[in-house]
Design an enzyme around this catalytic site. Structure first.
Site, PDB file in Angstrom:
ATOM      1  N   ARG A  71      -0.401  12.680  10.241  1.00 51.19           N
ATOM      2  CA  ARG A  71       0.907  13.297  10.534  1.00 51.19           C
ATOM      3  C   ARG A  71       1.120  14.517   9.650  1.00 51.19           C
ATOM      4  NH1 ARG A  71       3.965   7.564  11.306  1.00 51.19           N
ATOM      5  NH2 ARG A  71       3.379   7.423  13.490  1.00 51.19           N
TER       6      ARG A  71
ATOM      7  N   ASP B 266       4.187  -1.323  11.251  1.00 53.01           N
ATOM      8  CA  ASP B 266       3.718   0.011  10.897  1.00 53.01           C
ATOM      9  C   ASP B 266       3.154   0.636  12.168  1.00 53.01           C
ATOM     10  OD1 ASP B 266       2.917   1.699   8.236  1.00 53.01           O
ATOM     11  OD2 ASP B 266       1.600   2.084   9.950  1.00 53.01           O
TER      12      ASP B 266
ATOM     13  N   SER C 210       7.020   7.067  12.998  1.00 54.24           N
ATOM     14  CA  SER C 210       6.841   5.771  12.332  1.00 54.24           C
ATOM     15  C   SER C 210       7.609   4.650  13.023  1.00 54.24           C
ATOM     16  CB  SER C 210       7.315   5.877  10.893  1.00 54.24           C
ATOM     17  OG  SER C 210       8.711   5.680  10.843  1.00 54.24           O
TER      18      SER C 210
ATOM     19  N   ASP D 110       0.802  -1.223   0.000  1.00 51.92           N
ATOM     20  CA  ASP D 110       0.000   0.000   0.000  1.00 51.92           C
ATOM     21  C   ASP D 110       0.841   1.283   0.000  1.00 51.92           C
ATOM     22  OD1 ASP D 110       1.023  -0.326   2.524  1.00 51.92           O
ATOM     23  OD2 ASP D 110      -0.876  -0.307   3.591  1.00 51.92           O
ATOM     24  N   HIS D 111       2.102   1.180   0.362  1.00 48.60           N
ATOM     25  CA  HIS D 111       2.937   2.385   0.469  1.00 48.60           C
ATOM     26  C   HIS D 111       3.652   2.714  -0.844  1.00 48.60           C
ATOM     27  CE1 HIS D 111       2.344   1.934   4.764  1.00 48.60           C
ATOM     28  NE2 HIS D 111       3.090   2.980   5.032  1.00 48.60           N
TER      29      HIS D 111
ATOM     30  N   ARG E 239       9.508   2.668  11.191  1.00 48.38           N
ATOM     31  CA  ARG E 239      10.531   2.242  10.215  1.00 48.38           C
ATOM     32  C   ARG E 239      11.873   1.954  10.889  1.00 48.38           C
ATOM     33  NH1 ARG E 239      10.078   8.169   7.579  1.00 48.38           N
ATOM     34  NH2 ARG E 239       7.931   7.426   7.593  1.00 48.38           N
TER      35      ARG E 239
HETATM   36  C1  MIC Z   1       4.195   6.378   8.265  1.00 54.20           C
HETATM   37  O1  MIC Z   1       3.020   6.687   8.344  1.00 54.20           O
HETATM   38  O2  MIC Z   1       5.128   7.116   8.650  1.00 54.20           O
HETATM   39  C2  MIC Z   1       4.550   5.014   7.678  1.00 54.20           C
HETATM   40  C3  MIC Z   1       5.169   5.259   6.361  1.00 54.20           C
HETATM   41  O3  MIC Z   1       3.372   4.271   7.494  1.00 54.20           O
HETATM   42  C4  MIC Z   1       5.488   4.306   8.659  1.00 54.20           C
HETATM   43  C5  MIC Z   1       6.047   3.055   8.160  1.00 54.20           C
HETATM   44  C6  MIC Z   1       7.190   3.238   7.218  1.00 54.20           C
HETATM   45  O4  MIC Z   1       7.993   4.150   7.376  1.00 54.20           O
HETATM   46  O5  MIC Z   1       7.286   2.416   6.294  1.00 54.20           O
HETATM   47  C7  MIC Z   1       4.854   4.030  10.029  1.00 54.20           C
HETATM   48  O6  MIC Z   1       3.946   4.705  10.420  1.00 54.20           O
HETATM   49  O7  MIC Z   1       5.349   3.146  10.754  1.00 54.20           O
HETATM   50 FE1  SF4 Z   2       0.054   4.797   5.106  1.00 53.40          FE
HETATM   51 FE2  SF4 Z   2       1.387   5.483   7.313  1.00 53.40          FE
HETATM   52 FE3  SF4 Z   2      -0.106   7.265   5.993  1.00 53.40          FE
HETATM   53 FE4  SF4 Z   2      -1.279   5.325   7.291  1.00 53.40          FE
HETATM   54  S1  SF4 Z   2      -0.052   6.954   8.185  1.00 53.40           S
HETATM   55  S2  SF4 Z   2      -1.801   6.034   5.241  1.00 53.40           S
HETATM   56  S3  SF4 Z   2       0.127   3.629   6.998  1.00 53.40           S
HETATM   57  S4  SF4 Z   2       1.740   6.262   5.252  1.00 53.40           S
END
Ligand code: MIC
Ligand code: SF4
Length: 642
Positions: free
Chosen positions: A379, A119, A533, A64-65, A535
């Site tokens: 975010r 995630d 996140s 999905d990313h 990550r």
């Molecule tokens: C995000 O919302 O920052 C992400 C991208 O979903 C991350 C995961 C990632 O960095 O792949 C998260 O929330 O953990």
């Molecule tokens: Fe995707 Fe992270 Fe954004 Fe949710 S917050 S939509 S998991 S990138």
């Protein structure tokens, strides 16, 4: 003894330790999820563990990313994920099937179970009365292999809800209010448990917006009881058999209680650049806006899309403004297409995106220079949208849609009476977007494209560590600062040497160069270092560049664990005055590290540049100490399996 809901589920899953706040506990994990941006590493790590098949009740790999296929990289990673999932007993949710948290809520989450996901918004499924937590990919790999998940036993903060939401006020406004009260670091070490009369009036997807954005509090997870609304949702999903009632015992207590009267809430908005910078919408109403985005795992449910369509119905998006709308899943997409809602959104002049994270992670739709963008996301960290000088606000889909029509931030209450929506009692169900794994014993070929590079490992920690403090940072540094995402960097998630070139790029574009020149280095942080996140690349890539330790005022939970998992020592200052004294570029050294780690929780750091020493402390369980001594979790787990 009367237990709160959190303790009930934790007790049932406890395999190590006892429920004493702050001590380390190990819990059994029933379900796991991964997404593609963290999943490639998680499955490379799972492969490195040398196990045959996952041992969980169900594990799902979502894509999905990394959806833009501007080169071969993302597409190659999708192939790898599909083939590795088939091999090891993991279900594979294809690109286009939807955002992991939304799809998991629709099709897999079950009251009373535990879920671990690579995630940080995995807590979304806490709306279904699950203990659902975010973690680094390596922790998820271990859980897939049947290993316990270790975490500091959380405090349980009760949010006592009374009253009922007024027209135009939504689940998003509830969590924005909690963020206003607790701030982005107020949830660290806590589970947020919602209870009280007011819970009854919140639909399941309103609850999921609240549990989703609990991640922005830094909370371990958030949870709602399972009641008639939970049942209604699971019935609509054809999953009535997955329902069971579940709530805190009468008279259960909490470590702290926050009172929220839903009657008194009004539409709220988080201003740039932090999700806790919350004010009433009316306070900033009239601010000119260039972009509005509705979607993301926070707010892309059927209700969110239907209310958006009802607001836009027969009207036009403000001429100088761009609106993007993202249904969260194939289910939502199909249902708004058949109900006619989608046509209303298209006719209004909105741009419709595929079911994916998209603009939320800077995968396209970066705003124009200096633009103000109002989003229904979770975010709004500086630069995360892909445009460094953009200003991102966070609000409900209702506020977003009203703003899209007017071209300025608009309180939806100014639109007149709220449209009444009747959602169907049965949702559209088609699970063909989720591929079942191969039968036990079958071993389809694992497809590895050239984008997938071997996982770098650290060797056992040596007795002398240190290096230049390449950065001295302030409070609330996010993992987006440490390891940026976006369309350019995300395709490199399976290639640590390549992605490491972007470490701290937002803060200092020469950082990787300076790190390589230094050979080894350290970082100085403020409060809540590493928020955001899950990550693990924010630990793994700095490790690859030679990071030895971080000394901060405090850490966010997931990032601290990720540092330990990759053999980097997280420490805090004993005296905060020592933070003030250090200067960027000072050389910091620690000797006899192995002895100090085994002996206690403090060690002496020498500032070789300024010629003084100071005390730093580390808060590690004996298990974490062993992980560090071994040079990381993978070395440790493999050694333990021998
Ligand atoms: C995000 O919302 O920052 C992400 C991208 O979903 C991350 C995961 C990632 O960095 O792949 C998260 O929330 O953990
Ligand atoms: Fe995707 Fe992270 Fe954004 Fe949710 S917050 S939509 S998991 S990138």
């Amino acid at each position: 003894m009367a237990d709160n809901l959190t303790h009930k589920i934790l007790k049932e899953h406890l395999v190590d330790g006892e429920l004493k706040v702050g001590t380390e506990i190990g819990i059994r994990i029933d379900q796991t999820l991964t997404q593609d941006a963290t999943g490639t590493m998680a499955y490379l790590q799972f492969e490195a563990l040398g196990l045959d098949r996952v041992k969980t009740q169900i594990s799902v790999s979502y894509v999905d990313h990394n959806m833009l296929q501007a080169g071969f990289e993302n597409a190659d990673d999708h192939r790898y994920l599909q083939s590795v999932a088939a091999n090891y007993g993991v279900f594979f949710s294809k690109p286009g099937n939807g955002i992991c948290h939304q799809v998991h809520l629709e099709r897999f989450g079950k009251p009373g179970l535990t879920l671990l996901g690579s995630d940080s918004h995995t807590p979304t499924n806490g709306a279904l009365a699950m203990i659902a937590m975010g973690a680094g990919g390596l922790d998820v790999a271990v859980a897939m292999g049947g290993g316990a998940f270790y975490l500091p036993c959380p405090r349980v903060v009760g949010v006592h809800l009374t009253g009922k939401l007024q027209p135009w006020v939504s689940g998003k406004d509830v969590i924005l209010e909690v963020l206003r009260i607790l701030t982005v670091k107020g949830g660290v070490g806590n589970v947020i448990e919602y209870h009280g009369e007011g819970v009854k009036s919140l639909t399941l997807t309103q609850r999921s917006t609240i549990t989703n954005m609990g991640a922005e509090l830094g909370a371990t997870c958030s949870i709602f009881p399972s009641d008639e609304n939970t049942k209604e949702y699971l019935v609509a999903q054809g999953r009535e058999k997955d329902w069971k009632p579940l709530s805190a015992d009468p008279g259960a207590t909490y470590d702290k209680v926050i009172e929220i009267d839903l009657n008194k809430l009004e539409p709220l908005i988080a201003q740039p650049h932090s999700p806790d910078n919350v004010v009433p919408v009316r306070q900033v109403a009239g601010t000119k806006v260039q972009q509005v985005c509705i979607g993301s795992c926070t707010n892309s449910s059927l209700y969110d899309l239907e209310i958006t369509a009802a607001i836009l119905d027969g009207k036009q998006v403000f001429p100088e403004l761009d609106l993007t709308v993202t249904p969260g899943s194939k289910q939502v997409y199909t249902m708004v297409a058949t109900s006619g809602a989608l046509a209303k959104v298209i006719q209004s002049g909105a741009r419709i995106l595929e079911s994916a994270c998209g603009p939320c992670i800077g995968m396209g739709q970066a705003p124009s220079s200096g633009a103000k963008s109002v989003r229904s996301f979770n975010r709004n960290f500086e630069g995360r949208s892909g445009t460094k000088d953009s200003y991102v606000y966070l609000a409900s889909p209702e506020t977003c849609a009203a703003t899209a029509l007017k071209g300025v931030i608009t309180d939806p209450r100014d639109l007149g009476p709220q449209p009444k929506l009747d959602l169907p009692p049965k949702f559209y169900i088609d699970d063909r977007g989720v591929l079942a794994p191969a039968k036990n014993g079958d071993r389809p070929e694992i497809l590895r494209g050239p984008n997938i590079k071997a996982l770098p490992l650290r060797t056992a920690i040596t007795d002398k560590i240190g290096g230049k403090a390449l950065l001295k940072l302030g409070d609330n540094i996010t993992t987006d600062h440490i390891m940026p995402a976006g369309a350019k960097v995300l395709p490199l998630r399976s290639n640590i040497p390549a992605i490491s070139e972007f470490v701290f790029f937002q803060v200092d574009k020469d950082f990787a160069k300076r790190a390589k020149e230094a050979g080894t280095f350290t970082i100085i942080g403020g409060e809540n270092y590493g928020q955001g996140s899950s990550r693990e690349h924010a630990a793994l890539a700095p490790m690859y560049l030679g990071m030895q330790f971080v000394i901060a005022k405090s850490f966010a939970r997931i990032h601290k664990t990720n540092l330990v998992n990759f053999g980097i020592l997280p420490m805090t200052f004993v005296n905060s005055a020592d933070y003030d004294k250090i200067k960027q570029e000072d050389v910091l050294e620690i000797t006899d590290v192995r002895k100090a780690l085994k002996a206690g929780n403090r060690l002496t750091v020498k500032n070789a540049t300024q010629g003084y020493t100071f005390e730093a402390q580390f808060d590690l369980s004996p298990r974490q100490t062993d992980i560090l001594l071994a040079g990381g979790q993978l070395n440790y787990t493999k050694a333990a399996a021998k």
